[in-house]
Design a protein around this motif. Sequence first.
Motif, PDB file in Angstrom:
ATOM      1  N   PHE A  99      20.525  -7.164   3.169  1.00 35.63           N
ATOM      2  CA  PHE A  99      19.688  -8.275   2.726  1.00 35.63           C
ATOM      3  C   PHE A  99      18.538  -7.845   1.813  1.00 35.63           C
ATOM      4  CE2 PHE A  99      21.718 -10.314   6.421  1.00 35.63           C
ATOM      5  CZ  PHE A  99      22.276 -11.386   5.746  1.00 35.63           C
ATOM      6  N   SER A 100      18.054  -6.621   1.944  1.00 33.09           N
ATOM      7  CA  SER A 100      16.933  -6.200   1.099  1.00 33.09           C
ATOM      8  C   SER A 100      17.381  -5.563  -0.213  1.00 33.09           C
ATOM      9  CB  SER A 100      16.025  -5.232   1.862  1.00 33.09           C
ATOM     10  OG  SER A 100      16.690  -4.016   2.100  1.00 33.09           O
ATOM     11  N   VAL A 101      18.556  -4.960  -0.237  1.00 29.74           N
ATOM     12  CA  VAL A 101      19.008  -4.267  -1.442  1.00 29.74           C
ATOM     13  C   VAL A 101      20.096  -5.051  -2.177  1.00 29.74           C
ATOM     14  CG1 VAL A 101      20.100  -2.157  -2.323  1.00 29.74           C
ATOM     15  CG2 VAL A 101      18.428  -2.020  -0.468  1.00 29.74           C
ATOM     16  N   HIS A 102      21.093  -5.511  -1.466  1.00 22.69           N
ATOM     17  CA  HIS A 102      22.282  -6.069  -2.113  1.00 22.69           C
ATOM     18  C   HIS A 102      22.258  -7.574  -2.324  1.00 22.69           C
ATOM     19  CE1 HIS A 102      24.201  -2.177  -1.791  1.00 22.69           C
ATOM     20  NE2 HIS A 102      23.809  -2.128  -0.523  1.00 22.69           N
ATOM     21  N   GLN A 103      21.736  -8.318  -1.372  1.00 22.50           N
ATOM     22  CA  GLN A 103      21.823  -9.773  -1.416  1.00 22.50           C
ATOM     23  C   GLN A 103      21.179 -10.366  -2.666  1.00 22.50           C
ATOM     24  OE1 GLN A 103      23.500 -11.815   0.733  1.00 22.50           O
ATOM     25  NE2 GLN A 103      23.013 -13.463  -0.673  1.00 22.50           N
ATOM     26  N   LEU A 107      25.749 -13.330  -4.345  1.00 21.67           N
ATOM     27  CA  LEU A 107      25.969 -13.925  -3.032  1.00 21.67           C
ATOM     28  C   LEU A 107      26.947 -13.115  -2.185  1.00 21.67           C
ATOM     29  CD1 LEU A 107      25.595 -16.251  -1.024  1.00 21.67           C
ATOM     30  CD2 LEU A 107      27.459 -17.440  -2.192  1.00 21.67           C
ATOM     31  N   TRP A 108      28.062 -12.731  -2.743  1.00 20.20           N
ATOM     32  CA  TRP A 108      29.137 -12.103  -1.980  1.00 20.20           C
ATOM     33  C   TRP A 108      29.056 -10.579  -2.013  1.00 20.20           C
ATOM     34  CZ3 TRP A 108      31.455 -15.227   1.141  1.00 20.20           C
ATOM     35  CH2 TRP A 108      31.525 -16.578   0.823  1.00 20.20           C
ATOM     36  N   PRO A 109      29.372  -9.925  -0.892  1.00 23.82           N
ATOM     37  CA  PRO A 109      29.330  -8.459  -0.847  1.00 23.82           C
ATOM     38  C   PRO A 109      30.210  -7.795  -1.912  1.00 23.82           C
ATOM     39  CG  PRO A 109      29.525  -9.322   1.358  1.00 23.82           C
ATOM     40  CD  PRO A 109      29.671 -10.489   0.423  1.00 23.82           C
ATOM     41  N   LEU A 110      31.311  -8.399  -2.238  1.00 22.23           N
ATOM     42  CA  LEU A 110      32.196  -7.843  -3.267  1.00 22.23           C
ATOM     43  C   LEU A 110      31.499  -7.831  -4.626  1.00 22.23           C
ATOM     44  CD1 LEU A 110      35.021  -6.792  -3.891  1.00 22.23           C
ATOM     45  CD2 LEU A 110      35.740  -9.132  -4.272  1.00 22.23           C
ATOM     46  N   GLN A 111      30.653  -8.803  -4.871  1.00 24.43           N
ATOM     47  CA  GLN A 111      29.953  -8.902  -6.147  1.00 24.43           C
ATOM     48  C   GLN A 111      28.683  -8.053  -6.191  1.00 24.43           C
ATOM     49  OE1 GLN A 111      29.341 -13.128  -5.908  1.00 24.43           O
ATOM     50  NE2 GLN A 111      30.956 -13.549  -7.418  1.00 24.43           N
ATOM     51  N   PRO A 116      29.992  -1.891   2.039  1.00 26.16           N
ATOM     52  CA  PRO A 116      29.806  -0.907   3.118  1.00 26.16           C
ATOM     53  C   PRO A 116      28.699  -1.314   4.099  1.00 26.16           C
ATOM     54  CG  PRO A 116      30.028   0.217   1.021  1.00 26.16           C
ATOM     55  CD  PRO A 116      29.901  -1.257   0.724  1.00 26.16           C
ATOM     56  N   SER A 117      27.594  -1.825   3.586  1.00 26.80           N
ATOM     57  CA  SER A 117      26.499  -2.246   4.474  1.00 26.80           C
ATOM     58  C   SER A 117      26.945  -3.370   5.393  1.00 26.80           C
ATOM     59  CB  SER A 117      25.290  -2.700   3.655  1.00 26.80           C
ATOM     60  OG  SER A 117      24.775  -1.642   2.902  1.00 26.80           O
ATOM     61  N   ALA A 118      27.640  -4.354   4.840  1.00 27.34           N
ATOM     62  CA  ALA A 118      28.098  -5.490   5.640  1.00 27.34           C
ATOM     63  C   ALA A 118      29.120  -5.050   6.689  1.00 27.34           C
ATOM     64  CB  ALA A 118      28.694  -6.568   4.733  1.00 27.34           C
ATOM     65  N   ILE A 119      30.051  -4.207   6.295  1.00 32.16           N
ATOM     66  CA  ILE A 119      31.079  -3.739   7.235  1.00 32.16           C
ATOM     67  C   ILE A 119      30.446  -2.914   8.349  1.00 32.16           C
ATOM     68  CG2 ILE A 119      33.081  -2.217   7.486  1.00 32.16           C
ATOM     69  CD1 ILE A 119      33.952  -3.223   4.686  1.00 32.16           C
ATOM     70  N   TYR A 120      29.557  -1.994   7.993  1.00 29.90           N
ATOM     71  CA  TYR A 120      28.885  -1.194   9.017  1.00 29.90           C
ATOM     72  C   TYR A 120      28.055  -2.070   9.943  1.00 29.90           C
ATOM     73  CZ  TYR A 120      29.945   3.564   7.384  1.00 29.90           C
ATOM     74  OH  TYR A 120      30.567   4.730   7.080  1.00 29.90           O
ATOM     75  N   ALA A 121      27.342  -3.064   9.403  1.00 29.58           N
ATOM     76  CA  ALA A 121      26.522  -3.932  10.242  1.00 29.58           C
ATOM     77  C   ALA A 121      27.382  -4.626  11.289  1.00 29.58           C
ATOM     78  CB  ALA A 121      25.783  -4.964   9.381  1.00 29.58           C
ATOM     79  N   TRP A 122      28.519  -5.164  10.877  1.00 27.12           N
ATOM     80  CA  TRP A 122      29.398  -5.866  11.825  1.00 27.12           C
ATOM     81  C   TRP A 122      30.105  -4.894  12.767  1.00 27.12           C
ATOM     82  CZ3 TRP A 122      28.807 -10.657  13.032  1.00 27.12           C
ATOM     83  CH2 TRP A 122      28.237 -11.528  12.119  1.00 27.12           C
ATOM     84  N   ALA A 123      30.510  -3.728  12.270  1.00 26.25           N
ATOM     85  CA  ALA A 123      31.184  -2.745  13.131  1.00 26.25           C
ATOM     86  C   ALA A 123      30.239  -2.260  14.232  1.00 26.25           C
ATOM     87  CB  ALA A 123      31.680  -1.566  12.301  1.00 26.25           C
ATOM     88  N   PHE A 124      28.999  -1.979  13.859  1.00 24.92           N
ATOM     89  CA  PHE A 124      28.041  -1.522  14.868  1.00 24.92           C
ATOM     90  C   PHE A 124      27.640  -2.640  15.822  1.00 24.92           C
ATOM     91  CE2 PHE A 124      27.192   2.099  11.934  1.00 24.92           C
ATOM     92  CZ  PHE A 124      27.534   3.106  12.825  1.00 24.92           C
TER      93      PHE A 124
END
Length: 165
Positions: A99-103, A107-111, A116-124
């Motif tokens: 949210f601080s660097v990529h968002q 809008l979308w993580p692919l864009q 990686p940040s989104a996947i790690y956040a949900w995996a953890f």
Amino acid sequence: MPSDTALVSPARSARPASPGDRATPHALALFRIVIGLLFACHGASSLFGVLGATSLPGGAWPGWYAAVIQLVGGTLVLFGLGTRYAALVCSGSMAYAYFSVHQSEALWPLQNGGEPSAIYAWAFLLLAVTGSGSWAVDRLIANARGGRGEGASAPAGARREPSAI
């Protein structure tokens, strides 16, 4: 006439464990080990300039602190030591990074490069909720003390007693 759901009592709805149910703690442990190893490697590369990366200057906000969380948290998750707490901190760290660097980029993580940040956040977050699975230091410590260990699930049909506070 009563509905079908009214005819089934909770005690009768328990099903015997399937082979998939028995494999779940081991699959979860493999997931935990891989995620922890990859995260720890990312932290080590940022802190020490290994694995093809350049090191960050000490104390630089937020990158250096994120790298410390990645190395320490990833290592704890890898070995299954304090998994739920370490995974929660790692998940929060990656949510903050997203949210601080990529968002702000898109809008979308692919864009926005934040996959990686989104996947790690949900995996953890998954590991914080489910626990370590099998093959964890937490479980070894609990077994030595006579307990069941973090992430251990009760046998099918067993009731958990409320803990006294």
